[in-house]
Motif scaffolding. Structure first.
Motif, mmCIF file in Angstrom:
data_model
loop_
_atom_site.group_PDB
_atom_site.id
_atom_site.type_symbol
_atom_site.label_atom_id
_atom_site.label_comp_id
_atom_site.label_asym_id
_atom_site.label_seq_id
_atom_site.Cartn_x
_atom_site.Cartn_y
_atom_site.Cartn_z
ATOM 1 N N VAL A 72 0.831 -1.202 0.000
ATOM 2 C CA VAL A 72 0.000 0.000 0.000
ATOM 3 C C VAL A 72 0.869 1.258 0.000
ATOM 4 O O VAL A 72 0.629 2.206 -0.757
ATOM 5 N N LEU A 96 -7.247 9.768 3.584
ATOM 6 C CA LEU A 96 -7.930 8.497 3.784
ATOM 7 C C LEU A 96 -7.005 7.557 4.540
ATOM 8 O O LEU A 96 -5.802 7.509 4.260
ATOM 9 N N THR A 97 -7.569 6.829 5.488
ATOM 10 C CA THR A 97 -6.808 5.887 6.307
ATOM 11 C C THR A 97 -7.354 4.484 6.135
ATOM 12 O O THR A 97 -8.561 4.254 6.313
ATOM 13 N N PHE A 98 -6.469 3.555 5.779
ATOM 14 C CA PHE A 98 -6.838 2.143 5.690
ATOM 15 C C PHE A 98 -6.599 1.444 7.020
ATOM 16 O O PHE A 98 -5.731 1.842 7.803
ATOM 17 N N SER A 131 2.361 10.491 3.564
ATOM 18 C CA SER A 131 1.817 9.158 3.852
ATOM 19 C C SER A 131 2.359 8.687 5.196
ATOM 20 O O SER A 131 3.349 9.221 5.707
ATOM 21 N N GLY A 183 -2.129 5.380 5.626
ATOM 22 C CA GLY A 183 -2.955 6.358 4.934
ATOM 23 C C GLY A 183 -2.172 7.460 4.258
ATOM 24 O O GLY A 183 -0.940 7.485 4.266
ATOM 25 N N GLY A 205 -11.520 1.077 5.217
ATOM 26 C CA GLY A 205 -10.882 2.355 5.500
ATOM 27 C C GLY A 205 -11.886 3.473 5.379
ATOM 28 O O GLY A 205 -13.012 3.271 4.921
ATOM 29 N N ALA A 238 -6.512 5.439 -3.459
ATOM 30 C CA ALA A 238 -6.962 4.356 -2.582
ATOM 31 C C ALA A 238 -7.436 3.163 -3.400
ATOM 32 O O ALA A 238 -7.150 2.001 -3.062
#
Length: 381
Positions: free
Chosen positions: A34, A308-310, A109, A132, A292, A151
């Motif tokens: 990722v 955005l956060t996974f 990131s 993220g 996420g 994402a």
């Protein structure tokens, strides 16, 4: 337990677990996959500390995280500190202080562990992982769109199928509830009805905004149908701007990625603690939990930001299985050979034999090695 009793050293606090060999390796590989996608799009990695003074960690937007934060006293400074329950506000702090003079838009990131107090019904999730991106210093449809598309690329890299993005705008619902003029128990009942998507209750409790709120609930679903309803809504100009931005982001994503599955939930506002604009939640059909979430917010100094956060542990349950290095047992006399080094370069994990044994195959099996390397030959068991 008595003071003289031996402790159960295998016992961990509720919500904390050991990740063993294959699980830990799979998580590490998944996170790096990722992060590699993020880096390829110009997002530079930072690593904030796990622990900060609570006055900085819970400042500004971080105030929304106060109830989820573990606290302890620093024995050196005697000041209260807090363990991060989320990394987004830390990235905002770094952007506003250490990177204040860096050109905008700033693309950052991050990946790391977070510690939560826990919530009723989810006490088992007190240590979680996050990975993220944050796009700081610009407020535009294109920025919101970029976050979603990157994402989606990360999900593709992990081999996750049947994923979708659910877009919402909590500020739209919150503004309408505020417009109702209700307070106290009446307001709480209306919010509860919206939370349950109970159209009958919303119609009964909504008063002057009942028609608009029920239309928002009705609009929940595939993006095309949702936009058709949103376009027809009669909203005050100061509230209409939220609906227009949500529709513009949906159209921009469709234009750049026509095959991306989008749903819209304009009545959603649960769990969005510090977000101020378009938000997104990631789902996969194979998983009940969200993969996420993220959205637009105001960073420190009212600087616009979107991210955005996974949740890597959830991502990996939906991803294709991670391929681990095949293990090769190396006979003691072959440990320092060029052949053993070549195997490592080719992606094998070499397990060195430390003592001479009569049965190499039996020793390899005991150490979970499906291969043996001896006399410059790789033997499959």
């Amino acid at each position: 337990m008595k003071m003289t009793d031996e402790p159960d050293t295998a016992l961990l606090p509720s919500g904390f677990i050991d990740l063993l060999q294959h699980e830990a390796e799979a998580e590490a590989q998944g996170i790096e996959s990722v992060m590699d996608v993020f880096a390829a799009h110009g997002y530079e990695r930072v690593r904030p500390p796990l622990l900060e003074f609570e006055t900085s960690l819970l400042h500004g937007a971080g105030q929304a995280l106060e109830e989820q934060s573990f606290r302890l006293m620093d024995p050196e400074s005697r000041r209260m500190m807090a363990l991060r329950p989320d990394m987004t506000t830390q990235i905002a702090r770094i952007a506003a202080t250490r990177l204040a003079g860096t050109a905008r838009p700033l693309r950052l990131s991050y990946a790391g562990a977070c510690i939560l107090v826990g919530t009723p019904g989810r006490e088992g999730e007190r240590q979680i992982s996050q990975a993220g991106i944050e796009l700081i210093g610009v407020d535009s449809v294109e920025a919101d769109c970029e976050i979603v598309l990157i994402a989606a690329e990360a999900l593709e890299r992990l081999g996750i199928a049947d994923y979708s993005f659910d877009l919402s705008c909590p500020a739209l619902v919150q503004a309408l509830v505020q417009l109702s003029g209700y307070t106290g128990t009446r307001r709480a009942a209306l919010v509860h009805a919206l939370d349950r998507k109970d159209m009958a209750a919303v119609a009964e409790l909504g008063g002057p905004v009942a028609a608009v709120l029920t239309a928002l609930v009705e609009a929940c679903g595939p993006s095309d149908a949702a936009l058709a309803i949103l376009e027809k809504l009669e909203l005050p100009p100061e509230i209409r701007v939220h609906a227009e931005r949500l529709m513009a982001v949906v159209r921009a994503i469709h234009a750049r990625a026509p095959g991306l599955r989008l749903t819209v939930d304009p009545a959603e506002f649960r769990g969005w603690q510090y977000h101020t604009g378009v938000c997104m939640t990631v789902f996969a059909r194979s998983q009940r939990e969200e993969l996420g979430r993220g959205g637009r917010y105001q960073a420190q100094g009212e600087e616009p930001a979107c991210g955005l956060t996974f949740r890597p542990e959830v991502l990996l349950r939906a991803a294709r299985p991670i391929t681990l290095r095949p293990r090769v047992y190396i006979a003691p006399e072959s440990q320092d050979s060029e052949g053993a080094a070549r195997l490592r370069r080719e992606g094998y994990a070499t397990v060195a034999g430390l003592d001479s044994v009569e049965d190499l195959a039996a020793e390899a099996r005991r150490l979970n090695c499906p291969f043996v390397f001896v006399a410059d030959e790789l033997i499959t068991l």
